[in-house]
Design a protein around this motif. Structure first.
Motif, PDB file in Angstrom:
ATOM      1  N   LEU A   1       0.596  -0.977  -0.096  1.00 53.40           N
ATOM      2  CA  LEU A   1      -0.077   0.017   0.505  1.00 53.40           C
ATOM      3  C   LEU A   1       0.674   0.858   0.046  1.00 53.40           C
ATOM      4  O   LEU A   1       1.926   1.762   0.479  1.00 53.40           O
ATOM      5  N   THR A   2       0.363   2.268   0.143  1.00 59.53           N
ATOM      6  CA  THR A   2       1.017   3.345  -0.387  1.00 59.53           C
ATOM      7  C   THR A   2       0.085   4.908  -0.367  1.00 59.53           C
ATOM      8  O   THR A   2      -1.031   5.197  -1.120  1.00 59.53           O
ATOM      9  N   ASP A   3       0.939   6.131  -0.070  1.00 65.15           N
ATOM     10  CA  ASP A   3       0.052   7.455   0.493  1.00 65.15           C
ATOM     11  C   ASP A   3       0.402   8.302  -1.287  1.00 65.15           C
ATOM     12  O   ASP A   3      -0.178   8.933  -1.369  1.00 65.15           O
TER      13      ASP A   3
ATOM     14  N   TYR B   1       6.852  -9.860  -9.964  1.00 67.44           N
ATOM     15  CA  TYR B   1       6.309  -8.452  -9.695  1.00 67.44           C
ATOM     16  C   TYR B   1       6.033  -7.449  -8.978  1.00 67.44           C
ATOM     17  O   TYR B   1       5.906  -7.966  -7.356  1.00 67.44           O
ATOM     18  N   LEU B   2       6.063  -6.411  -8.987  1.00 69.98           N
ATOM     19  CA  LEU B   2       5.403  -5.113  -7.795  1.00 69.98           C
ATOM     20  C   LEU B   2       4.603  -4.529  -7.414  1.00 69.98           C
ATOM     21  O   LEU B   2       4.714  -3.836  -8.217  1.00 69.98           O
ATOM     22  N   THR B   3       3.368  -4.372  -6.708  1.00 69.21           N
ATOM     23  CA  THR B   3       2.186  -3.580  -7.053  1.00 69.21           C
ATOM     24  C   THR B   3       1.973  -3.498  -5.714  1.00 69.21           C
ATOM     25  O   THR B   3       2.531  -3.702  -5.105  1.00 69.21           O
ATOM     26  N   PHE B   4       1.757  -1.332  -6.505  1.00 68.66           N
ATOM     27  CA  PHE B   4       1.292  -0.898  -5.183  1.00 68.66           C
ATOM     28  C   PHE B   4      -0.187  -0.376  -5.321  1.00 68.66           C
ATOM     29  O   PHE B   4      -0.564   0.215  -6.510  1.00 68.66           O
ATOM     30  N   SER B   5      -1.035   0.049  -4.464  1.00 67.57           N
ATOM     31  CA  SER B   5      -2.277   0.052  -4.592  1.00 67.57           C
ATOM     32  C   SER B   5      -2.173   1.362  -3.332  1.00 67.57           C
ATOM     33  O   SER B   5      -1.920   1.428  -2.526  1.00 67.57           O
TER      34      SER B   5
ATOM     35  N   ASN C   1       0.031   6.200   5.667  1.00 68.39           N
ATOM     36  CA  ASN C   1       1.689   6.608   5.145  1.00 68.39           C
ATOM     37  C   ASN C   1       1.992   5.546   5.452  1.00 68.39           C
ATOM     38  O   ASN C   1       3.264   5.650   6.019  1.00 68.39           O
ATOM     39  N   PRO C   2       1.643   4.144   4.698  1.00 71.04           N
ATOM     40  CA  PRO C   2       2.654   2.975   4.912  1.00 71.04           C
ATOM     41  C   PRO C   2       4.065   2.556   4.518  1.00 71.04           C
ATOM     42  O   PRO C   2       3.548   3.667   3.277  1.00 71.04           O
TER      43      PRO C   2
ATOM     44  N   ASN D   1      16.154   5.242   9.353  1.00 74.91           N
ATOM     45  CA  ASN D   1      16.333   5.324  11.000  1.00 74.91           C
ATOM     46  C   ASN D   1      14.706   4.776  11.194  1.00 74.91           C
ATOM     47  O   ASN D   1      14.218   5.267  11.818  1.00 74.91           O
ATOM     48  N   LYS D   2      14.010   4.161  10.305  1.00 70.72           N
ATOM     49  CA  LYS D   2      12.810   4.317  10.922  1.00 70.72           C
ATOM     50  C   LYS D   2      12.182   2.779  11.452  1.00 70.72           C
ATOM     51  O   LYS D   2      13.311   1.592  11.154  1.00 70.72           O
ATOM     52  N   PRO D   3      11.385   2.921  12.126  1.00 66.70           N
ATOM     53  CA  PRO D   3      10.782   1.406  13.386  1.00 66.70           C
ATOM     54  C   PRO D   3      10.132   0.928  12.685  1.00 66.70           C
ATOM     55  O   PRO D   3       8.815   0.881  11.752  1.00 66.70           O
ATOM     56  N   ALA D   4      10.013  -0.781  12.771  1.00 67.79           N
ATOM     57  CA  ALA D   4       9.435  -1.379  11.549  1.00 67.79           C
ATOM     58  C   ALA D   4       7.272  -1.460  12.643  1.00 67.79           C
ATOM     59  O   ALA D   4       7.914  -1.435  13.413  1.00 67.79           O
ATOM     60  N   ARG D   5       6.880  -0.700  11.526  1.00 63.91           N
ATOM     61  CA  ARG D   5       4.995  -0.982  11.540  1.00 63.91           C
ATOM     62  C   ARG D   5       4.380  -1.824  10.699  1.00 63.91           C
ATOM     63  O   ARG D   5       4.626  -2.271   9.809  1.00 63.91           O
ATOM     64  N   TYR D   6       3.562  -2.302  11.026  1.00 63.85           N
ATOM     65  CA  TYR D   6       2.489  -3.517  10.453  1.00 63.85           C
ATOM     66  C   TYR D   6       1.874  -2.422  10.071  1.00 63.85           C
ATOM     67  O   TYR D   6       1.020  -1.149   9.318  1.00 63.85           O
ATOM     68  N   PHE D   7       1.407  -2.685   8.192  1.00 64.53           N
ATOM     69  CA  PHE D   7       1.062  -2.619   7.254  1.00 64.53           C
ATOM     70  C   PHE D   7       0.873  -3.485   6.206  1.00 64.53           C
ATOM     71  O   PHE D   7       1.514  -4.771   6.004  1.00 64.53           O
ATOM     72  N   LYS D   8      -0.567  -3.570   5.830  1.00 69.20           N
ATOM     73  CA  LYS D   8      -1.029  -4.264   4.931  1.00 69.20           C
ATOM     74  C   LYS D   8       0.030  -5.060   3.887  1.00 69.20           C
ATOM     75  O   LYS D   8       0.275  -3.552   3.379  1.00 69.20           O
ATOM     76  N   THR D   9       0.299  -6.913   3.619  1.00 69.52           N
ATOM     77  CA  THR D   9       0.838  -6.577   3.043  1.00 69.52           C
ATOM     78  C   THR D   9       0.286  -7.632   2.164  1.00 69.52           C
ATOM     79  O   THR D   9       0.058  -9.230   3.102  1.00 69.52           O
TER      80      THR D   9
END
Length: 228
Positions: A10-12, A45-49, A57-58, A196-204
């Motif tokens: 996912l993406t914004d 293949y790489l898909t962004f929705s 902001n995933p 420098n980003k902490p790991a977070r849950y985002f739909k995958t």
């Protein structure tokens, strides 16, 4: 041997990512819809929705394999596209792993995804041509964030007949798969290497090959694995 066929994220920032991967990188866009696009990177293949969650902001961590002799050329290629490499704590832009026999570089895409280009020196995939989009050979790593790394690792090794890669399991990190495809499990809030980003849950969503067939979820987390 596990390989990653297709990753759906996912993406914004859909338009910016389409420009980045399709035009700036030069990866072929194989499908385009109003709320998504798909590019082909080698055999993956790489898909962004577009995300429908306001302010979500995933961001994710994933890696592209490149030829084992092309780290220097990859750095120059990214520089030519005005893409800055992330500096590691040792003040280098390269991460050299002796245990994995690999060299990696990291950067952010326009959505803040932590993207890695990795040369795996155990693979005989050298190229003699100048670096270009065709040298992104596959998506070879995908980060997945979980609250219990050890528990998830034990379950998936049992249910998918998937192997721990080179003994890579700790309380906050595990790599499952093969030299050609790895699921990287990180504990929530652990900082992703090369960022420098902490790991977070985002739909995958991810499609895999080379492991036991079936569809899998991980607890109540927003992940869906399809194994063919």
């Amino acid at each position: 041997m596990l390989k990653i066929q297709h990753v759906h994220l996912l993406t914004d920032h859909l338009a910016k990512l389409e420009e980045f991967y399709g035009t700036q990188f030069g990866l072929p866009i194989v499908e385009r819809q109003s709320q998504s696009f798909t590019v082909k990177a080698g055999r993956s293949y790489l898909t962004f929705s577009s995300t429908h969650i306001s302010g979500d902001n995933p961001y994710y961590h994933f890696a592209f394999d490149i030829p084992s002799n092309k780290i220097k050329d990859a750095k120059s290629w990214l520089q030519s596209k005005a893409i800055s490499l992330n500096v590691l704590p040792n003040h280098s832009v390269e991460f050299v792993s002796s245990s994995w026999n690999s060299t990696s570089i990291y950067f952010y895409d326009p959505a803040g995804n932590i993207v890695e280009l990795i040369a795996r020196h155990d693979l005989r995939n050298e190229r003699d041509t100048s670096f270009n989009a065709n040298h992104l050979l596959s998506i070879s790593e995908l980060g997945i964030v979980v609250p219990d790394v050890v528990g998830v690792t034990e379950r998936l090794t049992r249910e998918l007949s998937i192997q721990v890669y080179k003994g890579s399991v700790t309380e906050n990190f595990a790599a499952l798969g093969s030299v050609e495809g790895l699921l990287i499990f990180s504990e929530y809030d652990r900082v992703w290497l090369g960022s420098n980003k902490p790991a977070r849950y985002f739909k995958t969503e991810v499609q895999l090959e080379g492991v036991r067939t079936g569809s899998y979820t991980i607890s109540d987390l927003p992940y869906f694995l399809v194994c063919r």
